[in-house]
Design an enzyme around this catalytic site. Structure first.
Site, PDB file in Angstrom:
ATOM      1  N   ALA A  10     -28.340 -18.276 132.749  1.00 62.39           N
ATOM      2  CA  ALA A  10     -29.295 -18.300 131.631  1.00 62.39           C
ATOM      3  C   ALA A  10     -28.876 -17.319 130.547  1.00 62.39           C
ATOM      4  O   ALA A  10     -29.695 -16.608 129.986  1.00 62.39           O
ATOM      5  CB  ALA A  10     -30.699 -17.986 132.126  1.00 62.39           C
ATOM      6  N   TRP A  13     -25.650 -19.710 126.328  1.00 66.57           N
ATOM      7  CA  TRP A  13     -25.204 -21.090 126.451  1.00 66.57           C
ATOM      8  C   TRP A  13     -26.076 -21.870 127.439  1.00 66.57           C
ATOM      9  O   TRP A  13     -26.547 -22.966 127.151  1.00 66.57           O
ATOM     10  CB  TRP A  13     -23.745 -21.137 126.868  1.00 66.57           C
ATOM     11  N   GLY A  14     -26.316 -21.296 128.620  1.00 63.61           N
ATOM     12  CA  GLY A  14     -27.160 -21.970 129.590  1.00 63.61           C
ATOM     13  C   GLY A  14     -28.563 -22.204 129.076  1.00 63.61           C
ATOM     14  O   GLY A  14     -29.154 -23.274 129.281  1.00 63.61           O
ATOM     15  N   TYR A  49     -30.668 -13.099 124.754  1.00 64.43           N
ATOM     16  CA  TYR A  49     -29.500 -13.881 124.362  1.00 64.43           C
ATOM     17  C   TYR A  49     -29.763 -14.942 123.303  1.00 64.43           C
ATOM     18  O   TYR A  49     -28.842 -15.331 122.591  1.00 64.43           O
ATOM     19  CB  TYR A  49     -28.903 -14.572 125.595  1.00 64.43           C
ATOM     20  N   LYS A 105     -15.892 -21.337 129.809  1.00 60.78           N
ATOM     21  CA  LYS A 105     -14.550 -21.436 129.229  1.00 60.78           C
ATOM     22  C   LYS A 105     -13.748 -20.183 129.581  1.00 60.78           C
ATOM     23  O   LYS A 105     -14.261 -19.073 129.468  1.00 60.78           O
ATOM     24  CB  LYS A 105     -14.640 -21.570 127.710  1.00 60.78           C
ATOM     25  N   SER A 135     -19.523 -25.841 119.467  1.00 59.36           N
ATOM     26  CA  SER A 135     -20.980 -25.754 119.506  1.00 59.36           C
ATOM     27  C   SER A 135     -21.393 -24.308 119.679  1.00 59.36           C
ATOM     28  O   SER A 135     -20.866 -23.622 120.555  1.00 59.36           O
ATOM     29  CB  SER A 135     -21.532 -26.593 120.665  1.00 59.36           C
ATOM     30  N   LYS A 188      -8.580 -20.782 122.491  1.00 59.43           N
ATOM     31  CA  LYS A 188      -9.153 -20.659 121.146  1.00 59.43           C
ATOM     32  C   LYS A 188     -10.025 -19.411 121.026  1.00 59.43           C
ATOM     33  O   LYS A 188     -10.168 -18.846 119.939  1.00 59.43           O
ATOM     34  CB  LYS A 188      -9.921 -21.923 120.749  1.00 59.43           C
ATOM     35  N   SER A 253     -19.497 -17.025 116.062  1.00 61.12           N
ATOM     36  CA  SER A 253     -18.659 -16.954 117.254  1.00 61.12           C
ATOM     37  C   SER A 253     -18.617 -15.522 117.765  1.00 61.12           C
ATOM     38  O   SER A 253     -18.224 -14.605 117.039  1.00 61.12           O
ATOM     39  CB  SER A 253     -17.234 -17.421 116.922  1.00 61.12           C
TER      40      SER A 253
END
Length: 328
Positions: A10, A13-14, A49, A105, A135, A188, A253
């Site tokens: 969590a 992203w989650g 977050y 990632k 995203s 990346k 980012s």
């Protein structure tokens, strides 16, 4: 409609995936972080977050792993360096019918394995897919439109998963190139740190473009060395070139903003890392990618420069010289 989807992890992203996919079905969101659980339950948002993005009522929050994994679809959204420990705990459960979707990632530092390889090592009989693409969690959490790739070797599994994950704001492109998609996704992030340093030092957009171009060449080099082929559809697709361009051009980012802070502060890396609220995947990946490049006997000067900078083996100025050098 699938009965529910489980999301393990969590972080930003989650949490954003939980919000987005709640449009499709009920969600079970798991974390061991009691502070996050309290925020999700009391404030209906992940204030640490993903502040400002409200959690829908059909997202069930739990710290009980056994309770969280009753869904047929399980999205693994923990940081790559924590994935193996999570899989060890999952191995204790009966998950013969579960479909695993990789939502992290990077490259594991200990083994130089990609996330799907870690999961496959322990759950080789389960269907495994990779969800990746350009995203930002803050945009997914606000249900802004994005395109991502769902990579899976089985057409049957892909046909089962895609309609369960797509909705009005998440559009999925199919692929069978699991390793290739993960190579792009991991590297990346390292390139984005380099681009952030260039912009933070105000060296100019010409240098910034040069680093992106060199970074794309490094992705291609390790892709060829690791897979034995050049898949143009992957390299020029949304989850490679598209993700690289987005990640290297937006301070949303976390990796680029990390590099930008290094450039602005002239290299106070330890302090920047300690103040970060989220994991900087590119920082952990830089070391693993440098080791992987050495193992594959290929030159990756951009990734190597970031790796040495983060290990305090190079100054910011020296790392920039390496980033912009014409030598391989």
């Amino acid at each position: 409609m699938v009965e529910s989807i489980s999301i393990l992890g969590a972080g930003s992203w989650g949490t954003s995936l939980a919000i987005s996919l709640s449009s499709n079905t009920n969600i079970k969101l798991w974390t061991r972080n009691q502070g996050i659980i309290k925020s999700l339950k009391d404030l209906s948002e992940n204030s640490q977050y993903l502040p400002g993005c409200k959690i829908p009522n059909n997202v069930f929050i739990t710290s009980d792993l056994e309770e969280a994994i009753t869904s047929k679809i399980i999205i693994l959204a923990v940081p790559t360096q924590s994935l193996r420990d999570l899989c060890i705990n999952l191995k204790k459960q009966n998950l013969v019918n579960s479909h695993f979707i990789i939502g992290c990632k990077g490259v594991e530092q200990l083994t130089l394995m990609f996330p799907s390889e870690i999961v496959n090592e322990m759950f080789g009989n389960n269907p495994i897919a990779v969800l990746s693409g350009p995203s930002f969690a803050s945009e997914i959490g606000r249900k802004l439109p994005c395109f991502m790739t769902l990579a899976c070797e089985s057409d049957k599994v892909k046909s089962f998963l895609m309609p369960k994950l797509e909705n009005n704001h998440i559009m999925l492109l199919p692929s069978t190139d699991l390793i290739g998609i993960q190579i792009c996704a991991a590297i990346k992030n390292v390139i984005a740190i380099a681009c952030g340093i260039i912009l933070g030092k105000e060296i100019g957009y010409g240098a910034h473009a040069a680093v992106i171009t060199k970074g794309m060449e490094e992705i291609r080099s390790i892709y060829v060395a690791r897979t034995g082929n050049t898949n143009i559809d992957t390299l020029l697709g949304i989850s490679c070139l598209g993700d690289l361009v987005m990640t290297c051009n937006a301070l949303n980012s976390r990796n680029m903003s990390f590099g930008f802070a290094i450039g602005k502060s002239n290299g106070n890396i330890k302090q920047i890392l300690s103040e970060s609220k989220t994991a900087i995947e590119g920082a952990a990946t830089a070391e693993a990618v440098s080791q992987l490049a050495a193992k594959l006997n290929i030159s990756m000067p951009v990734c190597e420069a970031i790796h040495k900078l983060l290990r305090a083996e190079l100054t910011v100025e020296d790392s920039i010289s390496n980033l912009l050098s014409k030598k391989d």
